[in-house]
Write an enzyme that holds these catalytic residues in place. Sequence first.
Site, PDB file in Angstrom:
ATOM      1  N   ALA A 158      54.237  40.153  21.885  1.00  0.00           N
ATOM      2  CA  ALA A 158      54.519  39.189  20.949  1.00  0.00           C
ATOM      3  C   ALA A 158      55.554  39.948  19.879  1.00  0.00           C
ATOM      4  CB  ALA A 158      53.467  38.496  20.390  1.00  0.00           C
ATOM      5  N   HIS A 204      54.320  39.917  12.663  1.00  0.00           N
ATOM      6  CA  HIS A 204      53.857  41.290  12.702  1.00  0.00           C
ATOM      7  C   HIS A 204      54.637  42.279  12.179  1.00  0.00           C
ATOM      8  CE1 HIS A 204      51.205  39.820  15.812  1.00  0.00           C
ATOM      9  NE2 HIS A 204      51.992  39.249  16.421  1.00  0.00           N
ATOM     10  N   ASN A 252      46.520  42.293  20.937  1.00  0.00           N
ATOM     11  CA  ASN A 252      46.987  43.258  22.045  1.00  0.00           C
ATOM     12  C   ASN A 252      48.220  43.959  21.415  1.00  0.00           C
ATOM     13  OD1 ASN A 252      45.412  42.397  24.581  1.00  0.00           O
ATOM     14  ND2 ASN A 252      45.568  40.373  23.433  1.00  0.00           N
TER      15      ASN A 252
HETATM   16  N1  LIG Z   1      50.205  41.312  24.666  1.00  0.00           N
HETATM   17  C1  LIG Z   1      50.420  40.412  23.787  1.00  0.00           C
HETATM   18  O1  LIG Z   1      51.457  40.550  22.762  1.00  0.00           O
HETATM   19  C2  LIG Z   1      49.518  39.108  23.577  1.00  0.00           C
HETATM   20  C3  LIG Z   1      48.643  38.841  24.524  1.00  0.00           C
HETATM   21  N2  LIG Z   1      47.786  37.786  24.560  1.00  0.00           N
HETATM   22  C4  LIG Z   1      46.816  37.684  25.566  1.00  0.00           C
HETATM   23  O2  LIG Z   1      47.084  37.119  26.631  1.00  0.00           O
HETATM   24  C5  LIG Z   1      45.947  36.136  27.189  1.00  0.00           C
HETATM   25  C6  LIG Z   1      46.317  34.904  27.543  1.00  0.00           C
HETATM   26  O3  LIG Z   1      46.726  34.457  26.455  1.00  0.00           O
HETATM   27  P1  LIG Z   1      46.430  32.693  26.417  1.00  0.00           P
HETATM   28  O4  LIG Z   1      47.248  32.257  27.483  1.00  0.00           O
HETATM   29  O5  LIG Z   1      47.040  32.352  25.025  1.00  0.00           O
HETATM   30  O6  LIG Z   1      44.979  32.535  26.290  1.00  0.00           O
HETATM   31  P2  LIG Z   1      44.250  31.175  26.654  1.00  0.00           P
HETATM   32  O7  LIG Z   1      42.998  31.171  26.171  1.00  0.00           O
HETATM   33  O8  LIG Z   1      44.935  30.182  26.459  1.00  0.00           O
HETATM   34  O9  LIG Z   1      44.148  31.181  28.125  1.00  0.00           O
HETATM   35  C7  LIG Z   1      43.184  32.263  28.872  1.00  0.00           C
HETATM   36  C8  LIG Z   1      42.674  31.395  30.131  1.00  0.00           C
HETATM   37  O10 LIG Z   1      42.100  32.543  30.895  1.00  0.00           O
HETATM   38  C9  LIG Z   1      40.710  31.969  31.386  1.00  0.00           C
HETATM   39  N3  LIG Z   1      40.011  33.053  31.674  1.00  0.00           N
HETATM   40  C10 LIG Z   1      39.126  33.739  31.007  1.00  0.00           C
HETATM   41  N4  LIG Z   1      38.370  34.677  31.749  1.00  0.00           N
HETATM   42  C11 LIG Z   1      38.882  34.411  32.797  1.00  0.00           C
HETATM   43  C12 LIG Z   1      38.617  35.250  34.023  1.00  0.00           C
HETATM   44  N5  LIG Z   1      37.591  36.156  34.147  1.00  0.00           N
HETATM   45  N6  LIG Z   1      39.149  34.577  35.267  1.00  0.00           N
HETATM   46  C13 LIG Z   1      40.077  33.842  35.245  1.00  0.00           C
HETATM   47  N7  LIG Z   1      40.358  33.145  34.024  1.00  0.00           N
HETATM   48  C14 LIG Z   1      39.754  33.550  32.969  1.00  0.00           C
HETATM   49  C15 LIG Z   1      40.341  30.923  30.408  1.00  0.00           C
HETATM   50  O11 LIG Z   1      39.466  29.901  30.714  1.00  0.00           O
HETATM   51  C16 LIG Z   1      41.653  30.559  29.810  1.00  0.00           C
HETATM   52  O12 LIG Z   1      41.910  29.442  30.391  1.00  0.00           O
HETATM   53  C17 LIG Z   1      44.898  36.734  26.278  1.00  0.00           C
HETATM   54  O13 LIG Z   1      43.919  37.722  26.395  1.00  0.00           O
HETATM   55  C18 LIG Z   1      45.726  37.029  24.926  1.00  0.00           C
HETATM   56  O14 LIG Z   1      44.766  37.472  23.844  1.00  0.00           O
HETATM   57  C19 LIG Z   1      48.230  36.797  23.582  1.00  0.00           C
HETATM   58  C20 LIG Z   1      49.326  36.995  22.938  1.00  0.00           C
HETATM   59  C21 LIG Z   1      50.065  38.091  22.729  1.00  0.00           C
HETATM   60  O1  LIG Z   2      50.660  36.444  19.950  1.00  0.00           O
HETATM   61  C1  LIG Z   2      50.564  37.305  19.050  1.00  0.00           C
HETATM   62  O2  LIG Z   2      51.071  37.065  17.959  1.00  0.00           O
HETATM   63  C2  LIG Z   2      49.525  38.542  19.219  1.00  0.00           C
HETATM   64  C3  LIG Z   2      48.250  38.266  19.893  1.00  0.00           C
HETATM   65  O3  LIG Z   2      47.635  37.195  20.008  1.00  0.00           O
HETATM   66  C4  LIG Z   2      47.827  39.715  20.381  1.00  0.00           C
HETATM   67  O4  LIG Z   2      48.630  40.425  20.465  1.00  0.00           O
HETATM   68  O5  LIG Z   2      46.940  39.592  21.006  1.00  0.00           O
END
Ligand SMILES: NC(=O)C1=CN([C@@H]2O[C@H](COP(=O)(O)OP(=O)(O)OC[C@H]3O[C@@H](n4cnc5c(N)ncnc54)[C@H](O)[C@@H]3O)[C@@H](O)[C@H]2O)C=CC1
Ligand SMILES: O=C([O-])CC(=O)C(=O)O
Length: 260
Positions: free
Chosen positions: A124, A212, A182
């Site tokens: 992000a 951010h 993250n």
């Molecule tokens: N690098 C970045 O900039 C960002 C990273 N993220 C991260 O990306 C990931 C996904 O985000 P979203 O899709 O929005 O989250 P979300 O919560 O909508 O979806 C995550 C899914 O993974 C499932 N899950 C949890 N543990 C699991 C496991 N061990 N095995 C299989 N499935 C599992 C959950 O049941 C849920 O359906 C999160 O960890 C979030 O913090 C989110 C936004 C920005």
């Molecule tokens: O999606 C975003 O803005 C940031 C976020 O959740 C993450 O870094 O885990």
Amino acid sequence: MKIGLIGCGNIGQFLLKSLNVDGFLDGSQIDAVFVRNKEGYEDLSHRYSTSFYDDFQTFLQSDVDLVIEAATVQSVQQYAREIIKHGKDLLIISVGALADSSFFDELKALSELNGKKVYLPSGAIGGLDVLKATQLTGQLDSVTLTTRKPAASLTDEPVESELVLFDGSAFEAIRKFPKNINVSIILSLAGIGVERTRVKIVADANVNKNIHFIEAKGSFGKLTLNIENNPMPNNPKTSYLAALSVLSSLKDSHEMLEIG
Ligand SMILES: NC(=O)C1=CN([C@@H]2O[C@H](COP(=O)(O)OP(=O)(O)OC[C@H]3O[C@@H](n4cnc5c(N)ncnc54)[C@H](O)[C@@H]3O)[C@@H](O)[C@H]2O)C=CC1
Ligand SMILES: O=C([O-])CC(=O)C(=O)O
């Protein structure tokens, strides 16, 4: 390319639609999805013509070239090693898992040993190109990130205007807010590391975006970057750009000409 997916939440379903319905990458689609309990996923399996697994070993046996993690920091810690050892490339969006430097080193060594790539999308935020270029000569002095999100994304406490929930290192930030910061870890990996990257997290009652603000200083000069992300409808903690950055990484992995 045949793709596997871990997690079928907000980003996971966005990827299923983009790749399996909209045809974002010609010839590539998600063929296998790992969830913790596959009951209730029949509709999605049908809609996206993909197979769901809730046994990780069976998922690993599926004939995919690359696995995308879109679940949690913990799931990366749990599954990343095995994915690489099974000869699959890996794309990680919960990059917070790599705040642990011994885990980072282990994955790097495993990927080299097995000749498999690990992709870490910018998520992000932006500006990583600047940090990567300038830290090569060790001439990056400071990197700070101030993240401001709608209060309800960060805390159950009532917030009247704004509340600083955290002020410290990126290492501590992801430990305390594993679903929200993250971005601080990819920023640290591109720049000066998880201990020296400073992070402030603000719960703001008056914003509806994930904002951010990055400031970096070094011999190159000074970078300031403010990004106001639209949240995704199904998980407002997550910015739309994070999901787009996964598609962008996938696309780059196919290109012979690299931009940036
Ligand atoms: N690098 C970045 O900039 C960002 C990273 N993220 C991260 O990306 C990931 C996904 O985000 P979203 O899709 O929005 O989250 P979300 O919560 O909508 O979806 C995550 C899914 O993974 C499932 N899950 C949890 N543990 C699991 C496991 N061990 N095995 C299989 N499935 C599992 C959950 O049941 C849920 O359906 C999160 O960890 C979030 O913090 C989110 C936004 C920005
Ligand atoms: O999606 C975003 O803005 C940031 C976020 O959740 C993450 O870094 O885990």
